[in-house]
Design an enzyme around this catalytic site. Sequence first.
Site, PDB file in Angstrom:
ATOM      1  N   ARG A 245       0.545  -1.340   0.131  1.00 33.04           N
ATOM      2  CA  ARG A 245      -0.181   0.070   0.018  1.00 33.04           C
ATOM      3  C   ARG A 245       0.904   1.160   0.060  1.00 33.04           C
ATOM      4  NH1 ARG A 245      -0.520   4.479   2.513  1.00 33.04           N
ATOM      5  NH2 ARG A 245      -0.296   3.934   4.526  1.00 33.04           N
ATOM      6  N   GLU A 246       1.102   1.317   1.003  1.00 33.64           N
ATOM      7  CA  GLU A 246       2.332   2.888   1.199  1.00 33.64           C
ATOM      8  C   GLU A 246       3.514   2.918   0.257  1.00 33.64           C
ATOM      9  OE1 GLU A 246       2.640   5.963   3.532  1.00 33.64           O
ATOM     10  OE2 GLU A 246       3.603   6.114   1.842  1.00 33.64           O
TER      11      GLU A 246
ATOM     12  N   HIS B 120      -6.298  -0.868   3.626  1.00 30.90           N
ATOM     13  CA  HIS B 120      -6.500   0.469   3.491  1.00 30.90           C
ATOM     14  C   HIS B 120      -7.377   1.303   2.899  1.00 30.90           C
ATOM     15  CE1 HIS B 120      -4.702   4.363   3.927  1.00 30.90           C
ATOM     16  NE2 HIS B 120      -3.966   4.119   5.033  1.00 30.90           N
TER      17      HIS B 120
ATOM     18  N   ARG C 169      -9.411  -0.769  12.447  1.00 28.02           N
ATOM     19  CA  ARG C 169      -8.571  -0.297  12.821  1.00 28.02           C
ATOM     20  C   ARG C 169      -8.697   1.868  12.741  1.00 28.02           C
ATOM     21  NH1 ARG C 169      -3.967   2.809  10.335  1.00 28.02           N
ATOM     22  NH2 ARG C 169      -5.283   3.872   9.038  1.00 28.02           N
TER      23      ARG C 169
ATOM     24  N   THR D 245       2.103  11.843   9.026  1.00 29.02           N
ATOM     25  CA  THR D 245       2.263  11.763   7.146  1.00 29.02           C
ATOM     26  C   THR D 245       3.541  12.792   6.801  1.00 29.02           C
ATOM     27  OG1 THR D 245       0.026  11.355   7.685  1.00 29.02           O
ATOM     28  CG2 THR D 245       1.023  12.429   5.458  1.00 29.02           C
TER      29      THR D 245
ATOM     30  N   HIS E  88       2.479   4.804  12.465  1.00 32.69           N
ATOM     31  CA  HIS E  88       3.498   5.197  10.630  1.00 32.69           C
ATOM     32  C   HIS E  88       4.135   6.452  10.914  1.00 32.69           C
ATOM     33  CE1 HIS E  88       2.715   4.573   6.709  1.00 32.69           C
ATOM     34  NE2 HIS E  88       2.385   6.262   6.929  1.00 32.69           N
TER      35      HIS E  88
ATOM     36  N   HIS F   5       6.268   9.012   8.254  1.00 33.38           N
ATOM     37  CA  HIS F   5       7.028   9.065   7.288  1.00 33.38           C
ATOM     38  C   HIS F   5       8.954   9.590   8.014  1.00 33.38           C
ATOM     39  CE1 HIS F   5       4.763   8.405   4.137  1.00 33.38           C
ATOM     40  NE2 HIS F   5       4.157   8.223   5.204  1.00 33.38           N
TER      41      HIS F   5
ATOM     42  N   HIS G 188      39.556  -1.259  10.918  1.00 34.06           N
ATOM     43  CA  HIS G 188      38.353  -2.932  11.420  1.00 34.06           C
ATOM     44  C   HIS G 188      38.868  -4.203  10.312  1.00 34.06           C
ATOM     45  CE1 HIS G 188      35.198   0.209  11.474  1.00 34.06           C
ATOM     46  NE2 HIS G 188      35.977   0.884  12.125  1.00 34.06           N
TER      47      HIS G 188
HETATM   48  C1  HCA Z   1      -1.113   9.091   2.910  1.00 38.58           C
HETATM   49  C2  HCA Z   1      -1.878   8.256   4.211  1.00 38.58           C
HETATM   50  C3  HCA Z   1      -1.009   7.843   5.388  1.00 38.58           C
HETATM   51  C4  HCA Z   1      -2.016   6.847   6.292  1.00 38.58           C
HETATM   52  C5  HCA Z   1      -1.076   6.605   7.330  1.00 38.58           C
HETATM   53  C6  HCA Z   1      -2.197   5.005   7.833  1.00 38.58           C
HETATM   54  C7  HCA Z   1      -0.258   8.526   5.864  1.00 38.58           C
HETATM   55  O1  HCA Z   1      -0.691  10.004   3.270  1.00 38.58           O
HETATM   56  O2  HCA Z   1      -0.700   8.285   1.457  1.00 38.58           O
HETATM   57  O3  HCA Z   1      -3.677   5.111   8.080  1.00 38.58           O
HETATM   58  O4  HCA Z   1      -2.243   4.652   9.197  1.00 38.58           O
HETATM   59  O5  HCA Z   1       1.199   8.756   6.273  1.00 38.58           O
HETATM   60  O6  HCA Z   1      -0.792   9.572   6.771  1.00 38.58           O
HETATM   61  O7  HCA Z   1       0.300   7.318   4.525  1.00 38.58           O
HETATM   62 CU    CU Z   2       1.685   7.464   4.783  1.00 37.09          CU
END
Ligand code: HCA
Ligand code: CU
Length: 346
Positions: A20-21, A81, A140, A174, A201, A203, A297
Amino acid sequence: MNEQKRILSSFAGVIDSTLREGFQFSRANFSPAEQVEIFHFLAGIGVEYVEVANPVRPEIRGMVAALVAARGRGRTRVLAHIRNHEIDVRAAIESGVDGVNILCTVDAERVKAMGKTTGDYRAALRKNVVLAKARGLEVRVGVEDFFKQPRAESLEIYRLAAESGADRLALADTLGRAMSWEVGRRIKRLRRTVTLPLEVHFHNDLGHAVSNAFAALEAGAGYISTSLLGIGERTGITPTSSLLVNLYVLDPGIARRYDLGRLTEAENYVARVCGIEMPPNLMTNTANGFAHKAGIHLDALMKFGPGKYELLPPDLIGNRRSLVIDTLLSGKTRLLDVEKFQEKYG
Ligand code: HCA
Ligand code: CU
């Protein structure tokens, strides 16, 4: 309890989002066969959940069906998702997935652009959670861009979700802007009002996706959203291999729960199908993940064995060691030494 114990006792599982991501990575265009192959890698590693894209989109529906078929009776469950829309929930139910990861926004502008009031949006969430639960799905509910949104609004979404029967709550960084101290503080605070398991989650725009996952675990989050290689939008998210290797360093017992030996092959496969080189900063990189080059090393390795400069044996994650000699930096180590070393340590 110290930090290490707290992390290990909160950790509940991996929610891998490569399909997905990871699919949102600019270079990812997985074919149906490649998606199934990636699913098998993930199931082989033993992740608890695989997150897939939204089956409400006709072009995604077939792919989700193929992954549900690939799942069979294995322990890895498939989560779709989706948005907070009834049509998405219905499509997910029809697709045969085990659960839905509903992504919510608390951004007033975004809700307004959907032609809805906040009241409508919340009422829809209640209905959607109840509907999915009634049809036997795991549910969720997550909030996008949690760290910059008004706290009270996110809490209201969580409260509603819990009250309607959700199984897990989630927060997403995000834009990849959260600092680890902020993650710890915000999650600890959230844990005082929210009792359901938490998924996070992160980034990686600022390079914090791995450490934030550990700050979150330390603060009481249970599930970590990851992807193979860490691929995703922009700079991606927490890499599956980094999460698992870190957990192993904290507790080698994690190797009984996951087949870490498949990580290298899985991540190299994903790099290959994306048509990219393996990132040099992952331990699953076969050229440099366990390459030793500097004289100091190499010398220490020859004298004391690999333990001086290796966190873990390369074959534990399916990788291999390489000794780089005959360079300007490699000092006195010669081919003969390397051969002797290899006889002893492989
Ligand atoms: C995106 C959505 C998401 C969703 C993460 C989640 C984010 O921007 O594509 O549902 O937990 O980073 O917010 O990936
Ligand atoms: Cu994301």
